[in-house]
Structure formats: C-alpha cells, structure tokens
Design a protein around this motif. Structure first.
Motif, mmCIF file in Angstrom:
data_model
loop_
_atom_site.group_PDB
_atom_site.id
_atom_site.type_symbol
_atom_site.label_atom_id
_atom_site.label_comp_id
_atom_site.label_asym_id
_atom_site.label_seq_id
_atom_site.Cartn_x
_atom_site.Cartn_y
_atom_site.Cartn_z
ATOM 1 N N VAL A 91 -4.709 -41.358 33.841
ATOM 2 C CA VAL A 91 -4.254 -42.686 33.552
ATOM 3 C C VAL A 91 -4.499 -43.349 32.556
ATOM 4 C CG1 VAL A 91 -4.464 -43.330 36.180
ATOM 5 C CG2 VAL A 91 -6.473 -43.375 34.631
ATOM 6 N N TRP A 92 -3.867 -44.095 31.550
ATOM 7 C CA TRP A 92 -4.005 -44.711 30.347
ATOM 8 C C TRP A 92 -5.324 -45.356 30.284
ATOM 9 C CZ3 TRP A 92 -4.960 -49.780 29.349
ATOM 10 C CH2 TRP A 92 -4.688 -50.735 30.258
ATOM 11 N N ILE A 93 -5.823 -46.191 31.040
ATOM 12 C CA ILE A 93 -7.248 -46.829 30.901
ATOM 13 C C ILE A 93 -8.375 -46.040 30.451
ATOM 14 C CG2 ILE A 93 -7.958 -46.755 33.437
ATOM 15 C CD1 ILE A 93 -8.598 -49.582 32.868
ATOM 16 N N VAL A 94 -8.211 -44.800 30.954
ATOM 17 C CA VAL A 94 -9.319 -43.804 30.529
ATOM 18 C C VAL A 94 -9.066 -43.337 28.899
ATOM 19 C CG1 VAL A 94 -10.364 -41.284 30.835
ATOM 20 C CG2 VAL A 94 -9.246 -42.742 32.758
ATOM 21 N N TYR A 95 -8.002 -43.230 28.693
ATOM 22 C CA TYR A 95 -7.771 -43.077 26.995
ATOM 23 C C TYR A 95 -8.047 -44.224 26.357
ATOM 24 C CZ TYR A 95 -5.971 -38.595 28.651
ATOM 25 O OH TYR A 95 -5.630 -37.422 29.244
ATOM 26 N N ALA A 96 -7.852 -45.445 27.094
ATOM 27 C CA ALA A 96 -8.058 -46.667 26.226
ATOM 28 C C ALA A 96 -9.682 -46.731 26.201
ATOM 29 C CB ALA A 96 -7.552 -47.968 26.838
ATOM 30 N N ALA A 97 -10.324 -46.465 26.966
ATOM 31 C CA ALA A 97 -11.933 -46.479 27.169
ATOM 32 C C ALA A 97 -12.465 -45.394 26.155
ATOM 33 C CB ALA A 97 -12.491 -46.295 28.663
ATOM 34 N N LEU A 98 -11.817 -44.180 25.983
ATOM 35 C CA LEU A 98 -12.116 -43.347 25.147
ATOM 36 C C LEU A 98 -12.065 -43.825 23.627
ATOM 37 C CD1 LEU A 98 -12.987 -40.340 24.214
ATOM 38 C CD2 LEU A 98 -10.623 -39.744 24.521
ATOM 39 N N THR A 115 -14.780 -50.012 34.346
ATOM 40 C CA THR A 115 -13.525 -49.920 35.112
ATOM 41 C C THR A 115 -13.150 -48.536 35.668
ATOM 42 O OG1 THR A 115 -12.510 -52.017 34.384
ATOM 43 C CG2 THR A 115 -11.146 -50.452 35.333
ATOM 44 N N VAL A 116 -13.125 -47.563 34.499
ATOM 45 C CA VAL A 116 -12.807 -46.541 34.841
ATOM 46 C C VAL A 116 -14.080 -45.574 35.559
ATOM 47 C CG1 VAL A 116 -11.322 -46.076 32.925
ATOM 48 C CG2 VAL A 116 -13.593 -45.432 32.307
ATOM 49 N N SER A 117 -15.299 -45.934 35.313
ATOM 50 C CA SER A 117 -16.256 -45.257 35.956
ATOM 51 C C SER A 117 -16.587 -45.501 37.254
ATOM 52 C CB SER A 117 -17.853 -45.490 35.030
ATOM 53 O OG SER A 117 -17.666 -45.185 33.781
ATOM 54 N N ALA A 118 -16.211 -46.617 37.635
ATOM 55 C CA ALA A 118 -16.016 -47.208 38.905
ATOM 56 C C ALA A 118 -15.043 -46.527 39.932
ATOM 57 C CB ALA A 118 -15.772 -48.768 39.294
ATOM 58 N N ASN A 119 -14.001 -45.938 39.192
ATOM 59 C CA ASN A 119 -13.009 -45.029 40.097
ATOM 60 C C ASN A 119 -13.682 -43.648 40.420
ATOM 61 O OD1 ASN A 119 -10.926 -43.653 40.989
ATOM 62 N ND2 ASN A 119 -9.805 -43.896 39.174
ATOM 63 N N ARG A 120 -13.746 -43.574 41.649
ATOM 64 C CA ARG A 120 -14.728 -42.344 42.262
ATOM 65 C C ARG A 120 -13.847 -40.911 42.033
ATOM 66 N NH1 ARG A 120 -18.643 -43.810 47.074
ATOM 67 N NH2 ARG A 120 -19.547 -45.679 46.084
ATOM 68 N N PHE A 121 -12.472 -40.904 41.692
ATOM 69 C CA PHE A 121 -11.846 -40.034 41.141
ATOM 70 C C PHE A 121 -12.102 -39.389 39.818
ATOM 71 C CE2 PHE A 121 -8.924 -36.632 42.369
ATOM 72 C CZ PHE A 121 -8.183 -36.498 41.436
ATOM 73 N N GLY A 168 -16.269 -36.959 25.855
ATOM 74 C CA GLY A 168 -15.226 -36.899 25.012
ATOM 75 C C GLY A 168 -15.435 -37.981 23.734
ATOM 76 N N ILE A 169 -16.502 -39.045 23.758
ATOM 77 C CA ILE A 169 -16.498 -39.824 22.856
ATOM 78 C C ILE A 169 -17.128 -39.290 21.435
ATOM 79 C CG2 ILE A 169 -17.785 -41.903 22.164
ATOM 80 C CD1 ILE A 169 -17.260 -43.028 24.947
ATOM 81 N N ALA A 198 -17.368 -55.579 23.845
ATOM 82 C CA ALA A 198 -16.827 -56.287 25.153
ATOM 83 C C ALA A 198 -15.545 -55.241 25.691
ATOM 84 C CB ALA A 198 -16.231 -57.768 24.797
ATOM 85 N N LEU A 199 -14.850 -54.868 24.886
ATOM 86 C CA LEU A 199 -13.887 -54.030 25.607
ATOM 87 C C LEU A 199 -14.429 -52.582 25.974
ATOM 88 C CD1 LEU A 199 -11.043 -54.202 22.891
ATOM 89 C CD2 LEU A 199 -10.861 -55.075 25.271
ATOM 90 N N GLN A 200 -15.352 -52.207 25.426
ATOM 91 C CA GLN A 200 -15.983 -50.839 25.689
ATOM 92 C C GLN A 200 -16.618 -50.949 27.059
ATOM 93 O OE1 GLN A 200 -19.762 -49.818 23.846
ATOM 94 N NE2 GLN A 200 -19.318 -47.485 24.052
ATOM 95 N N THR A 201 -17.478 -52.349 27.256
ATOM 96 C CA THR A 201 -18.135 -52.431 28.528
ATOM 97 C C THR A 201 -17.008 -52.577 29.780
ATOM 98 O OG1 THR A 201 -19.981 -53.529 27.209
ATOM 99 C CG2 THR A 201 -19.790 -53.902 29.785
ATOM 100 N N GLU A 202 -16.042 -53.445 29.603
ATOM 101 C CA GLU A 202 -15.214 -53.494 30.648
ATOM 102 C C GLU A 202 -14.478 -52.253 30.923
ATOM 103 O OE1 GLU A 202 -14.756 -56.287 32.381
ATOM 104 O OE2 GLU A 202 -16.265 -57.535 31.605
#
Length: 289
Positions: free
Chosen positions: A275-282, A23-29, A38-39, A15-19
């Motif tokens: 941003v931290w959320i990218v590393y959290a997703a990683l 979130t990070v993939s929807a950021n167009r930057f 990275g994974i 669930a965390l991986q999906t969310e």
C-alpha cells in the motif's frame, strides 16, 4: 529564506513521520521493524548518491573504510534502538498525541546530559520550563492509561508508553554522543551519514527477530515476521485465523465461506508493503533522518 524554511520543514517532517508511522504500524498485517530496516537502507542510498555527486567516488570509498565503519557501529546501534522502540510502541497501539507528549522526556534529559557530559550550563528559567513540560507530559501519559475504557477510543498501554520513553531517552544520549563524535571531525557530513546509516541498517536487521520475540511474548505475535497472519487483516481476522502451516481456518462452521475465500495467509519481513502509505512513511522517515 532557506534559513527560515529549514525549521518549518523539520517540524512538518516530524509531524508527518509520527502520523504515517503510527498509521502503518497499527496495521497488524505489517511488521513495524521492517520500516526501521528500510529507513537507514534508503537513507544510506541517498547519502551515497549525494556524496558521489558532491565529492566523487574517492569520498565514497573513504566512507567505507573498515575502521571508520566500526567506529560508527555504536552510534548506529543507538539510532537503531531509537527506531525499534518507536516502531514497537506504535505497533502496541500508542496514539500520536501521546507519542509526541512522551517524547518530551528528551528535553529535560538533554539538559541533564548536556550538563554532565558536555559541561553546558542552563539558566534557572530553562530548568523550570523543561520541568513543567516534563510534568505535563507524564500527567497526560498517566491520564491516558488510567481509564482506558472511557470514551470511544482505547487508551494506550503502559508498555507502549515505556517504549516511547526509552526511545526518547536513547535519542537524547545518541545526540550527545553524536556531537562528541563529530566535534573534532572535519569529514563531510554526508560521508559520516553513510557510515551511520550503514551501522543502523545492520543493527535494524539484527533487531528483527528480537522485536518479533518481544511481540510474541507480549501478546502481539503479528509483530514477528515469521508468524502467519490473514490478509486483508481487518476483514479476515474477525472470521478466522491462520494456523502454523499458513492455512486460513474459520472460527466457526457458520462463517461465510465466500468471505473466507478472499482471505490468504502470509508472512515475511516486508509483508504488508503493498500500500502507498507504507512508502510514504518510508520517504518521510528518510527525509527526516
């Protein structure tokens, strides 16, 4: 007990991986495919550390035997396709609930492939259950795309849904082939995990230009790592854009030059990793894999 915690941990990580990835993939930057690079790279590093600590450097050298690495390249390709299509679907704007719903294609397909390839038999009630689940998932997907203008949020695009379906289908084939490859192999799992992640990492790098090309062709040039885009994206995109030389250009002369002064153009594979959320997703992606 540990046996009860493992399924719960798996569900939470999924669930965390999906969310987080959504979130990070929807950021167009951000370049979604960079996360798929990275994974496996970090997963391979973690597997190397665990292999050395448990079995020593001898098993580590065994993990990188050329023939065994080559043998796992096919499985690595499948794993990379799963991640690439999932990242592309999120980059195209699919919402998390629909992503999970369309992922249920995995269940009926696993029964079919299990019957054809692994010669497994399923009772009739199992077939009915998975057919109902699959039917409900497809219905939800069609409802989401049928009326994208209704409500406050925009519906997910059909290409994004097809990417999820392709990712789930490849994940099912991958799991079956993985089971066949490891069925009569007494090599420790962590050793094989090194080989698998190494292959996935190589293929993920190879997919970087392909995913970018698909993004350019599909009207999402920001998915390509070589395309300049403004930063911060959502604040700057409304007042201007980046030209081919990386210069931020205002849309009109009446736009605020003070606001434009805060906008910069950038490009690259790891653009947007500040941003931290990218590393959290990683981190969640590595643990889930």
């Amino acid at each position: 007990s540990v046996q009860h915690l493992l399924p719960v941990s798996y569900i939470v990580a999924n669930a965390l991986q999906t969310e987080l990835q959504n979130t990070v993939s929807a950021n167009r930057f951000f370049v979604p495919q960079s996360l798929q690079v990275g994974i496996p790279f970090c997963g391979m590093g973690l597997a190397i550390c665990m292999t050395v600590s448990q079995f020593g450097f001898g098993k580590l050298l065994e993990a990188f035997r050329p023939w065994m690495v080559f043998r796992f390249l096919g499985l690595g390709l499948m794993q990379s396709i799963v991640g690439a299509l999932a990242g592309l679907s999120m980059g195209l704007g699919i919402n998390s609930s629909l992503y999970v719903a369309m992922g249920k294609i995995y269940t009926p397909l696993s029964l079919v492939l299990g019957r054809i390839i692994l010669k497994r038999r399923a009772i009739w009630i199992e077939w009915i259950a998975v057919i109902v689940l699959f039917d409900a998932s497809v219905t939800l997907a069609m409802l989401d795309t049928a009326n994208p203008e209704q409500g406050k949020s925009k519906g997910s695009s059909l290409p994004a849904i097809l990417c999820v379906a392709g990712s789930a289908s490849m994940a099912c084939l991958y799991s079956v082939m993985m089971e066949i490859a490891l069925k009569e192999d007494d090599t420790p799992y962590m050793v094989n995990k090194i080989r698998l992640d190494f292959g996935a990492f190589i293929w993920a790098l190879a997919f970087l230009p392909l995913m970018g090309w698909l993004g350019v062709r599909g009207g999402r040039p920001d998915l390509a790592f070589w395309v300049y885009r403004p930063n911060p994206y959502w604040q700057c995109e409304s007042i201007g854009s980046c030209d081919d030389s990386g210069v931020f250009v205002l849309k009109s002369a009446v736009e605020s030059t003070a606001a434009a002064a805060e906008c910069v153009c950038g490009r690259g594979v790891f653009l947007g990793w500040g941003v931290w959320i990218v590393y959290a997703a990683l981190a969640v992606g590595v643990l889930y894999s």
